[in-house]
Scaffold this motif. Sequence first.
Motif, PDB file in Angstrom:
ATOM      1  N   PHE A   5       0.863  -1.185   0.000  1.00 55.45           N
ATOM      2  CA  PHE A   5       0.000   0.000   0.000  1.00 55.45           C
ATOM      3  C   PHE A   5       0.896   1.230   0.000  1.00 55.45           C
ATOM      4  O   PHE A   5       2.072   1.151   0.347  1.00 55.45           O
ATOM      5  CB  PHE A   5      -0.961   0.008   1.197  1.00 55.45           C
ATOM      6  CG  PHE A   5      -0.284  -0.120   2.531  1.00 55.45           C
ATOM      7  CD1 PHE A   5      -0.223  -1.343   3.168  1.00 55.45           C
ATOM      8  CD2 PHE A   5       0.288   0.986   3.146  1.00 55.45           C
ATOM      9  CE1 PHE A   5       0.418  -1.468   4.397  1.00 55.45           C
ATOM     10  CE2 PHE A   5       0.919   0.868   4.370  1.00 55.45           C
ATOM     11  CZ  PHE A   5       0.990  -0.369   4.987  1.00 55.45           C
ATOM     12  N   THR A   6       0.333   2.337  -0.413  1.00 58.27           N
ATOM     13  CA  THR A   6       1.093   3.580  -0.424  1.00 58.27           C
ATOM     14  C   THR A   6       0.457   4.560   0.562  1.00 58.27           C
ATOM     15  O   THR A   6      -0.754   4.494   0.828  1.00 58.27           O
ATOM     16  CB  THR A   6       1.092   4.232  -1.819  1.00 58.27           C
ATOM     17  OG1 THR A   6      -0.268   4.434  -2.205  1.00 58.27           O
ATOM     18  CG2 THR A   6       1.805   3.366  -2.830  1.00 58.27           C
ATOM     19  N   ARG A  39      -6.325  -4.631   8.980  1.00 60.14           N
ATOM     20  CA  ARG A  39      -5.758  -4.479  10.329  1.00 60.14           C
ATOM     21  C   ARG A  39      -4.584  -5.420  10.570  1.00 60.14           C
ATOM     22  O   ARG A  39      -4.521  -6.505  10.026  1.00 60.14           O
ATOM     23  CB  ARG A  39      -6.851  -4.727  11.381  1.00 60.14           C
ATOM     24  CG  ARG A  39      -7.915  -3.660  11.277  1.00 60.14           C
ATOM     25  CD  ARG A  39      -8.386  -3.132  12.605  1.00 60.14           C
ATOM     26  NE  ARG A  39      -9.278  -2.010  12.306  1.00 60.14           N
ATOM     27  CZ  ARG A  39     -10.486  -1.853  12.814  1.00 60.14           C
ATOM     28  NH1 ARG A  39     -10.935  -2.731  13.675  1.00 60.14           N
ATOM     29  NH2 ARG A  39     -11.207  -0.809  12.475  1.00 60.14           N
ATOM     30  N   ARG A  40      -3.682  -4.937  11.368  1.00 62.21           N
ATOM     31  CA  ARG A  40      -2.491  -5.693  11.782  1.00 62.21           C
ATOM     32  C   ARG A  40      -1.563  -5.983  10.613  1.00 62.21           C
ATOM     33  O   ARG A  40      -0.849  -6.963  10.603  1.00 62.21           O
ATOM     34  CB  ARG A  40      -2.940  -6.993  12.462  1.00 62.21           C
ATOM     35  CG  ARG A  40      -2.120  -7.371  13.709  1.00 62.21           C
ATOM     36  CD  ARG A  40      -2.167  -6.307  14.756  1.00 62.21           C
ATOM     37  NE  ARG A  40      -1.068  -6.414  15.717  1.00 62.21           N
ATOM     38  CZ  ARG A  40      -1.132  -7.073  16.868  1.00 62.21           C
ATOM     39  NH1 ARG A  40      -2.241  -7.671  17.217  1.00 62.21           N
ATOM     40  NH2 ARG A  40      -0.090  -7.092  17.665  1.00 62.21           N
ATOM     41  N   LYS A  41      -1.613  -5.099   9.615  1.00 59.20           N
ATOM     42  CA  LYS A  41      -0.695  -5.231   8.473  1.00 59.20           C
ATOM     43  C   LYS A  41       0.221  -4.008   8.387  1.00 59.20           C
ATOM     44  O   LYS A  41       0.800  -3.747   7.343  1.00 59.20           O
ATOM     45  CB  LYS A  41      -1.489  -5.392   7.175  1.00 59.20           C
ATOM     46  CG  LYS A  41      -2.252  -6.715   7.077  1.00 59.20           C
ATOM     47  CD  LYS A  41      -3.014  -6.773   5.764  1.00 59.20           C
ATOM     48  CE  LYS A  41      -3.571  -8.146   5.426  1.00 59.20           C
ATOM     49  NZ  LYS A  41      -4.201  -8.899   6.488  1.00 59.20           N
ATOM     50  N   GLY A  42       0.274  -3.220   9.454  1.00 62.12           N
ATOM     51  CA  GLY A  42       1.199  -2.094   9.478  1.00 62.12           C
ATOM     52  C   GLY A  42       0.661  -0.808   8.860  1.00 62.12           C
ATOM     53  O   GLY A  42       1.417   0.152   8.686  1.00 62.12           O
ATOM     54  N   VAL A  43      -0.650  -0.764   8.568  1.00 63.84           N
ATOM     55  CA  VAL A  43      -1.208   0.437   7.927  1.00 63.84           C
ATOM     56  C   VAL A  43      -1.135   1.646   8.872  1.00 63.84           C
ATOM     57  O   VAL A  43      -0.617   2.708   8.500  1.00 63.84           O
ATOM     58  CB  VAL A  43      -2.668   0.192   7.469  1.00 63.84           C
ATOM     59  CG1 VAL A  43      -3.338   1.503   7.055  1.00 63.84           C
ATOM     60  CG2 VAL A  43      -2.700  -0.816   6.332  1.00 63.84           C
ATOM     61  N   ALA A  44      -1.639   1.470  10.089  1.00 62.26           N
ATOM     62  CA  ALA A  44      -1.655   2.612  11.021  1.00 62.26           C
ATOM     63  C   ALA A  44      -0.227   3.055  11.345  1.00 62.26           C
ATOM     64  O   ALA A  44       0.059   4.254  11.423  1.00 62.26           O
ATOM     65  CB  ALA A  44      -2.407   2.245  12.301  1.00 62.26           C
ATOM     66  N   ARG A  45       0.663   2.088  11.510  1.00 62.16           N
ATOM     67  CA  ARG A  45       2.059   2.463  11.807  1.00 62.16           C
ATOM     68  C   ARG A  45       2.643   3.280  10.653  1.00 62.16           C
ATOM     69  O   ARG A  45       3.326   4.281  10.874  1.00 62.16           O
ATOM     70  CB  ARG A  45       2.894   1.218  12.082  1.00 62.16           C
ATOM     71  CG  ARG A  45       4.316   1.563  12.437  1.00 62.16           C
ATOM     72  CD  ARG A  45       5.132   0.336  12.752  1.00 62.16           C
ATOM     73  NE  ARG A  45       4.882  -0.158  14.093  1.00 62.16           N
ATOM     74  CZ  ARG A  45       4.659  -1.424  14.388  1.00 62.16           C
ATOM     75  NH1 ARG A  45       4.636  -2.335  13.432  1.00 62.16           N
ATOM     76  NH2 ARG A  45       4.458  -1.794  15.629  1.00 62.16           N
ATOM     77  N   ALA A  46       2.350   2.863   9.414  1.00 61.27           N
ATOM     78  CA  ALA A  46       2.870   3.607   8.253  1.00 61.27           C
ATOM     79  C   ALA A  46       2.261   5.013   8.192  1.00 61.27           C
ATOM     80  O   ALA A  46       2.953   5.992   7.884  1.00 61.27           O
ATOM     81  CB  ALA A  46       2.565   2.832   6.972  1.00 61.27           C
ATOM     82  N   LEU A  47       0.968   5.130   8.503  1.00 66.64           N
ATOM     83  CA  LEU A  47       0.318   6.454   8.509  1.00 66.64           C
ATOM     84  C   LEU A  47       0.966   7.359   9.562  1.00 66.64           C
ATOM     85  O   LEU A  47       1.242   8.544   9.310  1.00 66.64           O
ATOM     86  CB  LEU A  47      -1.180   6.315   8.826  1.00 66.64           C
ATOM     87  CG  LEU A  47      -2.063   5.684   7.738  1.00 66.64           C
ATOM     88  CD1 LEU A  47      -3.431   5.339   8.312  1.00 66.64           C
ATOM     89  CD2 LEU A  47      -2.222   6.648   6.556  1.00 66.64           C
ATOM     90  N   MET A  48       1.213   6.786  10.726  1.00 62.02           N
ATOM     91  CA  MET A  48       1.805   7.574  11.814  1.00 62.02           C
ATOM     92  C   MET A  48       3.255   7.957  11.484  1.00 62.02           C
ATOM     93  O   MET A  48       3.670   9.089  11.725  1.00 62.02           O
ATOM     94  CB  MET A  48       1.762   6.771  13.114  1.00 62.02           C
ATOM     95  CG  MET A  48       0.373   6.491  13.640  1.00 62.02           C
ATOM     96  SD  MET A  48      -0.500   7.974  14.172  1.00 62.02           S
ATOM     97  CE  MET A  48       0.486   8.467  15.567  1.00 62.02           C
ATOM     98  N   ARG A  49       3.991   6.995  10.943  1.00 62.06           N
ATOM     99  CA  ARG A  49       5.402   7.279  10.640  1.00 62.06           C
ATOM    100  C   ARG A  49       5.527   8.384   9.601  1.00 62.06           C
ATOM    101  O   ARG A  49       6.398   9.245   9.684  1.00 62.06           O
ATOM    102  CB  ARG A  49       6.073   6.010  10.116  1.00 62.06           C
ATOM    103  CG  ARG A  49       6.484   5.086  11.220  1.00 62.06           C
ATOM    104  CD  ARG A  49       7.656   4.216  10.763  1.00 62.06           C
ATOM    105  NE  ARG A  49       8.135   3.416  11.872  1.00 62.06           N
ATOM    106  CZ  ARG A  49       8.253   2.107  11.845  1.00 62.06           C
ATOM    107  NH1 ARG A  49       7.938   1.427  10.759  1.00 62.06           N
ATOM    108  NH2 ARG A  49       8.700   1.460  12.896  1.00 62.06           N
TER     109      ARG A  49
END
Length: 307
Positions: free
Chosen positions: A9-10, A77-87
């Motif tokens: 995802f981007t 969920r649990r695929k790193g989407v939120a972490r990538a958005l936050m980073r």
Amino acid sequence: MLTPNTHPFTVERRNAIVGAEAQRMTFPAYRQLLDGAPGHDIFVAFQGTELCGLALWRESDEGGRRLLSVFTASVWRRKGVARALMRQAQKIYCTAGSGKLAAFWSDSLPGAEPLSRLLASLGWSTPALDCVRISANAQQTKVWSDSRRMERMTVRPGIEFREFGAVTASERAEIDGLLEAEGVPGRWRPFDPLVNVNQQLSLLMYRNMNLDGWMVVQNSGPGEVWFCSLYNRGLSTSAGALMPLLVEVCRRHHAAFGPTGRWRYNTGPEHPGMAAFLDRYAGEFADFHDRHLYSTFTFSGAPIATV
Ligand SMILES: CC(C)(COP(=O)(O)OP(=O)(O)OC[C@H]1O[C@@H](n2cnc3c(N)ncnc32)[C@H](O)[C@@H]1OP(=O)(O)O)[C@@H](O)C(=O)NCCC(=O)NCCS
């Protein structure tokens, strides 16, 4: 635009985004901001045309940023989407020299635990209590207080109440002067010029003729009041010294607004006794009760625990 190596995802920053999916991924109160609002940023994660996640930020008064909402579609969920958005947001805000980042959330949200773990994994401060929030119905409160007549809740000989509306201007000035001399800050004194103060429900409580404490009640909406402050002068050493005052205000609130009347109250970590009382009992008389938490992130290194 960022393309994480491990996930297809981007992530990108937008000023606005349309569509029902984006609306569903944002708290109702913030949905109108998705059309584009000054001082707000939207970070989105897409796979092709599929919206995987969305985070909304607002510029705070001090120049930092506040996370208003972050949401990942269930299948992502649990695929790193939120972490990538936050980073991505942290990277952009760091480059821009933005101040501190902050997030506030309710521990009653299903996503509360995942969110606090996510923030911890990104180096944010340990979640701290912002305030305990209560929203209750007059009838439910009455049933509860009638059924739990603890000695400390009842009005005993020597206790008297005065409506704010019955206190004359000269008496107000005298009380204000006394409290000022005692070092009570202006914002805690009973007749601080707040708007919409309900002069009948706001009460002074006297114990053996001494002013012991007071409660200020504001009209906050149709059929609803806000218990905006409860102050104990500390003359009585008994635990829960102001319980009779709280019970009396609730009794008068029921009488004035009827069984469907509502009241709301917040208390912060600076009042640990009240917070502990609410943690223990609010579930019995309030139909909404949560702990509002916060966490912060600073770019200079160590996270700090104040906002
Ligand atoms: C909170 C939320 C945004 C997390 O999104 P996500 O894309 O699944 O999170 P990530 O995959 O990036 O996970 C990053 C880290 O968060 C934590 N985390 C995420 N989901 C978790 C869960 N169900 N349980 C425990 N920890 C969780 C973990 O530390 C995880 O790292 P790990 O997978 O290496 O252990 C998502 O659960 C959600 O949309 N919830 C509903 C909305 C909400 O409540 N938002 C928060 C308030 S605004």
